[in-house]
Motif scaffolding. Structure first.
Motif, PDB file in Angstrom:
ATOM      1  N   GLU B  83       0.818  -1.215   0.000  1.00  0.00           N
ATOM      2  CA  GLU B  83       0.000   0.000   0.000  1.00  0.00           C
ATOM      3  C   GLU B  83       0.852   1.265   0.000  1.00  0.00           C
ATOM      4  O   GLU B  83       0.662   2.176   0.797  1.00  0.00           O
ATOM      5  N   SER B  84       1.846   1.271  -0.861  1.00  0.00           N
ATOM      6  CA  SER B  84       2.640   2.481  -1.041  1.00  0.00           C
ATOM      7  C   SER B  84       2.929   2.624  -2.528  1.00  0.00           C
ATOM      8  O   SER B  84       2.729   1.685  -3.303  1.00  0.00           O
ATOM      9  N   SER B  85       3.369   3.802  -2.908  1.00  0.00           N
ATOM     10  CA  SER B  85       3.784   3.980  -4.296  1.00  0.00           C
ATOM     11  C   SER B  85       5.082   4.773  -4.320  1.00  0.00           C
ATOM     12  O   SER B  85       5.518   5.335  -3.316  1.00  0.00           O
ATOM     13  N   VAL B  86       5.708   4.805  -5.479  1.00  0.00           N
ATOM     14  CA  VAL B  86       7.034   5.410  -5.625  1.00  0.00           C
ATOM     15  C   VAL B  86       6.963   6.560  -6.624  1.00  0.00           C
ATOM     16  O   VAL B  86       6.305   6.459  -7.658  1.00  0.00           O
ATOM     17  N   LEU B  87       7.606   7.663  -6.271  1.00  0.00           N
ATOM     18  CA  LEU B  87       7.730   8.789  -7.194  1.00  0.00           C
ATOM     19  C   LEU B  87       9.189   9.210  -7.270  1.00  0.00           C
ATOM     20  O   LEU B  87       9.892   9.218  -6.258  1.00  0.00           O
ATOM     21  N   THR B  88       9.629   9.600  -8.467  1.00  0.00           N
ATOM     22  CA  THR B  88      10.976  10.143  -8.617  1.00  0.00           C
ATOM     23  C   THR B  88      10.972  11.604  -8.179  1.00  0.00           C
ATOM     24  O   THR B  88      10.170  12.398  -8.667  1.00  0.00           O
ATOM     25  N   VAL B  89      11.871  11.935  -7.276  1.00  0.00           N
ATOM     26  CA  VAL B  89      12.038  13.327  -6.836  1.00  0.00           C
ATOM     27  C   VAL B  89      12.944  14.068  -7.810  1.00  0.00           C
ATOM     28  O   VAL B  89      12.653  15.198  -8.223  1.00  0.00           O
ATOM     29  N   GLU B  90      14.046  13.442  -8.165  1.00  0.00           N
ATOM     30  CA  GLU B  90      15.018  14.046  -9.081  1.00  0.00           C
ATOM     31  C   GLU B  90      15.949  12.949  -9.553  1.00  0.00           C
ATOM     32  O   GLU B  90      16.105  11.929  -8.893  1.00  0.00           O
ATOM     33  N   PHE B  91      16.570  13.193 -10.697  1.00  0.00           N
ATOM     34  CA  PHE B  91      17.666  12.315 -11.103  1.00  0.00           C
ATOM     35  C   PHE B  91      18.634  13.105 -11.977  1.00  0.00           C
ATOM     36  O   PHE B  91      18.320  14.191 -12.477  1.00  0.00           O
ATOM     37  N   LYS B  92      19.824  12.542 -12.125  1.00  0.00           N
ATOM     38  CA  LYS B  92      20.866  13.168 -12.928  1.00  0.00           C
ATOM     39  C   LYS B  92      21.637  12.057 -13.595  1.00  0.00           C
ATOM     40  O   LYS B  92      21.821  10.986 -13.014  1.00  0.00           O
ATOM     41  N   VAL B  93      22.095  12.354 -14.799  1.00  0.00           N
ATOM     42  CA  VAL B  93      22.760  11.312 -15.566  1.00  0.00           C
ATOM     43  C   VAL B  93      23.897  11.926 -16.383  1.00  0.00           C
ATOM     44  O   VAL B  93      23.739  13.000 -16.976  1.00  0.00           O
ATOM     45  N   ASN B  94      25.046  11.282 -16.356  1.00  0.00           N
ATOM     46  CA  ASN B  94      26.155  11.646 -17.244  1.00  0.00           C
ATOM     47  C   ASN B  94      26.188  10.653 -18.385  1.00  0.00           C
ATOM     48  O   ASN B  94      26.159   9.439 -18.158  1.00  0.00           O
ATOM     49  N   LEU B  95      26.258  11.175 -19.595  1.00  0.00           N
ATOM     50  CA  LEU B  95      26.239  10.345 -20.802  1.00  0.00           C
ATOM     51  C   LEU B  95      27.688  10.173 -21.230  1.00  0.00           C
ATOM     52  O   LEU B  95      28.293  11.088 -21.794  1.00  0.00           O
ATOM     53  N   ILE B  96      28.287   9.018 -20.913  1.00  0.00           N
ATOM     54  CA  ILE B  96      29.735   8.908 -20.995  1.00  0.00           C
ATOM     55  C   ILE B  96      30.244   8.262 -22.279  1.00  0.00           C
ATOM     56  O   ILE B  96      31.424   8.338 -22.574  1.00  0.00           O
ATOM     57  N   ASN B  97      29.370   7.615 -23.025  1.00  0.00           N
ATOM     58  CA  ASN B  97      29.744   7.060 -24.321  1.00  0.00           C
ATOM     59  C   ASN B  97      28.513   7.082 -25.218  1.00  0.00           C
ATOM     60  O   ASN B  97      27.388   7.084 -24.716  1.00  0.00           O
ATOM     61  N   PRO B  98      28.714   7.074 -26.552  1.00  0.00           N
ATOM     62  CA  PRO B  98      27.555   7.055 -27.447  1.00  0.00           C
ATOM     63  C   PRO B  98      26.656   5.861 -27.134  1.00  0.00           C
ATOM     64  O   PRO B  98      27.157   4.743 -26.955  1.00  0.00           O
ATOM     65  N   ALA B  99      25.363   6.112 -27.053  1.00  0.00           N
ATOM     66  CA  ALA B  99      24.410   5.059 -26.669  1.00  0.00           C
ATOM     67  C   ALA B  99      24.039   4.254 -27.897  1.00  0.00           C
ATOM     68  O   ALA B  99      23.116   4.597 -28.633  1.00  0.00           O
TER      69      ALA B  99
END
Lengths: 150, 150, 150, 150
Positions: B83-99
């Motif tokens: 009986e709980s749910s999850v929300l993203t507060v914030e995130f950050k990402v470094n893109l270190i090589n071509p995806a």
């Protein structure tokens, strides 16, 4: 004469920017459209569809981030020289309200433009009729790569 | 007995996690699948399609971010009470090589679990045959909301 | 009546904020002073000293970050209930120009205030005479803890 | 032969790194010392003093960030060519446990080294006797500037 952020861009730069955006398969797949191209400032709109949701029926943060990243990247790109391309180095986003509305609007705005690196502020709004709610805010670091245009 | 990150989860938690993931319209629209559900650790795979690209033909950072965000969110969710749910507060990402690659694999891993906030490490790999290349790394803050499950 | 960000605060809140700041040993050690306490908005000034430098003689990013973190934390704290305290969950900062000047001024401004989490924008300026240069910009997530005041 | 992260560095690089660190007025003012210089990996130790605290008596996040920033910056610098210098472009840090202990230890570790940009992982531990507690984790983007060494 020094151009300001938000000034009109030349038709050449507008075309270059929109042409590159049109090559982003993900933007078409999400249904996003580029609504504004100004000097160091780009807006992208993403209309609501069930294909864009997270588990509670709001826009997924991945869609929010995708249009924010493209908006910032192209805002930077409007300032880049010919024969260069733009890559995102990193970005971060705070999700400050549930992402809902008829559509999301992401605005990328250059806050520091350098020869190698450009920093953008990213903001996303959820728009329902006349009401605009701030749903996400972030920052992004971009790098200018000499060579293949795009 | 204290469970470790990466341990097996109960069938109940696995089902709850996969059911919530299945409600994310965006994941289906992108073609992402949840490949692993462990205690505080979730993997999501995103096969390459032209509908996922940026202007140079690589995976768009929006797709990379979308699966990283879901992987981290569900990694946290495996630790949350009923009986709980999850929300993203914030995130950050470094893109270190071509995806690029046959598919991307995002791994979300809880590094700090609290009653209210949970912090995850996010990593994304581009996989081509047997070769795995690290394409993005990030961090994410999630909040546990009591109430509607998901 | 709803207070706006930047409005005057009550003497009680101003005192509570300044008293807590005065307990931060690091701020005194760096020579920082709180120059403004408004509703959801706090400024901190850090005069230049050789004890604050990095290897090229500019302000070290650690000093820039320290006053930005305190400015944002106390901006949030002005909105918190009695008998609560504030903790930084995370922050991020882009260093957009060399941090130099007679002093740095950090401004923390609440952009989203919730019962549990508050999000601030952080900006730092390098001030030399009448000239203000934007040296850093960031975002911060803060949590309100019920209990020991401060 | 390709050097790995964590390998020994040459005496020349160790000296160059330590000499630059010794020019950081802030590190001396805080009482920080560089405890390890390896290839792409640097540790900095900060013993507890009341001059380093926030309002509850823990280490202030500004001190935590300062040594994390220097550790990452010098970790990158060990990989840079002669006649170059290092600048922090941006960093972000999650504060995952109260920063307390006899001393903090920050470890900066290169996770991606490029000609222009280098990305580091930042971790800070609070150490009390034999007990090490993870107090902060982050990421940092650094740029290599040709020219004035440091």
């Amino acid at each position: 004469m020094h151009m300001q952020i938000g000034d009109d861009v030349s038709p050449k730069i507008a075309t270059r920017t929109r042409d590159s955006f049109a090559k982003q398969g993900l933007m078409a797949h999400l249904g996003a459209e580029m609504t504004e191209v100004r000097n160091g400032l780009v807006s992208i709109r993403l209309p609501f569809r069930p294909e864009l949701t997270q588990q509670h029926g709001y826009f997924h943060a991945g869609g929010t981030s995708a249009i924010a990243d493209s908006a910032g990247g192209y805002a930077a790109f409007t300032l880049f020289p010919e024969e260069s391309s733009v890559l995102t180095v990193e970005f971060k986003v705070n999700l400050i309200n549930p992402a809902q509305g008829d559509y999301l609007e992401a605005i990328g705005r250059v806050i520091k433009h350098g020869r190698t690196l450009t920093i953008c502020k990213l903001d996303v709004w959820g728009v329902t009729g006349e009401v605009r709610k701030h749903v996400a805010t972030g920052m992004q670091t971009l790098i200018c790569i000499q060579g293949p245009t795009g």
